[in-house]
Write a protein that holds these residues in place. Structure first.
Motif, PDB file in Angstrom:
ATOM      1  N   TYR A  85       3.942  -2.410  -6.897  1.00  0.00           N
ATOM      2  CA  TYR A  85       2.672  -1.994  -6.759  1.00  0.00           C
ATOM      3  C   TYR A  85       1.668  -2.162  -4.849  1.00  0.00           C
ATOM      4  O   TYR A  85       0.600  -1.568  -4.968  1.00  0.00           O
ATOM      5  CB  TYR A  85       1.497  -2.639  -7.978  1.00  0.00           C
ATOM      6  CG  TYR A  85       1.991  -2.326  -9.190  1.00  0.00           C
ATOM      7  CD1 TYR A  85       1.419  -1.097  -9.570  1.00  0.00           C
ATOM      8  CD2 TYR A  85       2.824  -2.433 -10.578  1.00  0.00           C
ATOM      9  CE1 TYR A  85       1.060  -0.606 -10.377  1.00  0.00           C
ATOM     10  CE2 TYR A  85       3.316  -1.711 -11.422  1.00  0.00           C
ATOM     11  CZ  TYR A  85       2.081  -1.095 -12.111  1.00  0.00           C
ATOM     12  OH  TYR A  85       2.576  -0.003 -13.139  1.00  0.00           O
ATOM     13  N   LEU A  86       2.673  -3.053  -5.222  1.00  0.00           N
ATOM     14  CA  LEU A  86       2.603  -3.591  -3.520  1.00  0.00           C
ATOM     15  C   LEU A  86       2.554  -1.932  -2.704  1.00  0.00           C
ATOM     16  O   LEU A  86       1.919  -1.896  -0.973  1.00  0.00           O
ATOM     17  CB  LEU A  86       2.657  -4.455  -3.383  1.00  0.00           C
ATOM     18  CG  LEU A  86       2.311  -5.645  -3.405  1.00  0.00           C
ATOM     19  CD1 LEU A  86       3.733  -6.607  -3.081  1.00  0.00           C
ATOM     20  CD2 LEU A  86       1.457  -5.822  -2.716  1.00  0.00           C
ATOM     21  N   MET A  92      -2.930  -1.630  -6.398  1.00  0.00           N
ATOM     22  CA  MET A  92      -3.077  -3.152  -6.078  1.00  0.00           C
ATOM     23  C   MET A  92      -4.827  -4.123  -5.871  1.00  0.00           C
ATOM     24  O   MET A  92      -4.900  -4.558  -6.634  1.00  0.00           O
ATOM     25  CB  MET A  92      -2.417  -4.157  -4.362  1.00  0.00           C
ATOM     26  CG  MET A  92      -0.876  -4.359  -4.968  1.00  0.00           C
ATOM     27  SD  MET A  92      -0.902  -4.711  -6.497  1.00  0.00           S
ATOM     28  CE  MET A  92      -0.406  -6.569  -6.585  1.00  0.00           C
TER      29      MET A  92
END
Length: 117
Positions: A85-86, A92
């Protein structure tokens, strides 16, 4: 002719892939939000305790394991999910906005005590 057909087949397969589904072995956004909420609560609890820093780090790692057990998540899956997700800043931002909103709601309802573990 075969190259053109192969290229068309490849492009068709590539375009048919749904890029909005999470890969296998990655937590969904909802699951990640729930784990992050409990991790933030755990950090808050540990940081509020009047114990030395090195002791708080040991306590936090033990409590963090309890969070993963509660959610049925391995720490490696959590780490992979977080890294996944980063890669997308918008996702994020959305995830952490949900975490913050949930924590604010929990803070504004003092009568409701959550069972952290």
């Amino acid at each position: 002719m075969k190259r053109i057909l192969t290229l068309l087949l490849f492009l068709t397969l590539l375009s048919s892939c749904d890029r909005y589904t999470t890969p296998v072995g990655i937590l969904s956004e909802n699951e990640l939000v729930n784990v992050l909420i409990d991790i933030q609560l755990t950090e808050g609890i540990v940081s509020a305790l009047p114990i030395p820093y090195d002791s708080s780090q040991i306590l936090y790692s033990l409590m963090e394991k309890d969070v993963f057990i509660k959610h049925g998540v391995e720490d490696s899956v959590f780490t992979r999910s977080l890294l996944y997700y980063l890669e997308d800043a918008k996702k994020m931002d959305r995830i952490y906005a949900r975490v913050i909103d949930s924590l604010v709601v929990r803070e504004s309802v003092p009568e409701k005590k959550e069972d952290l573990f």
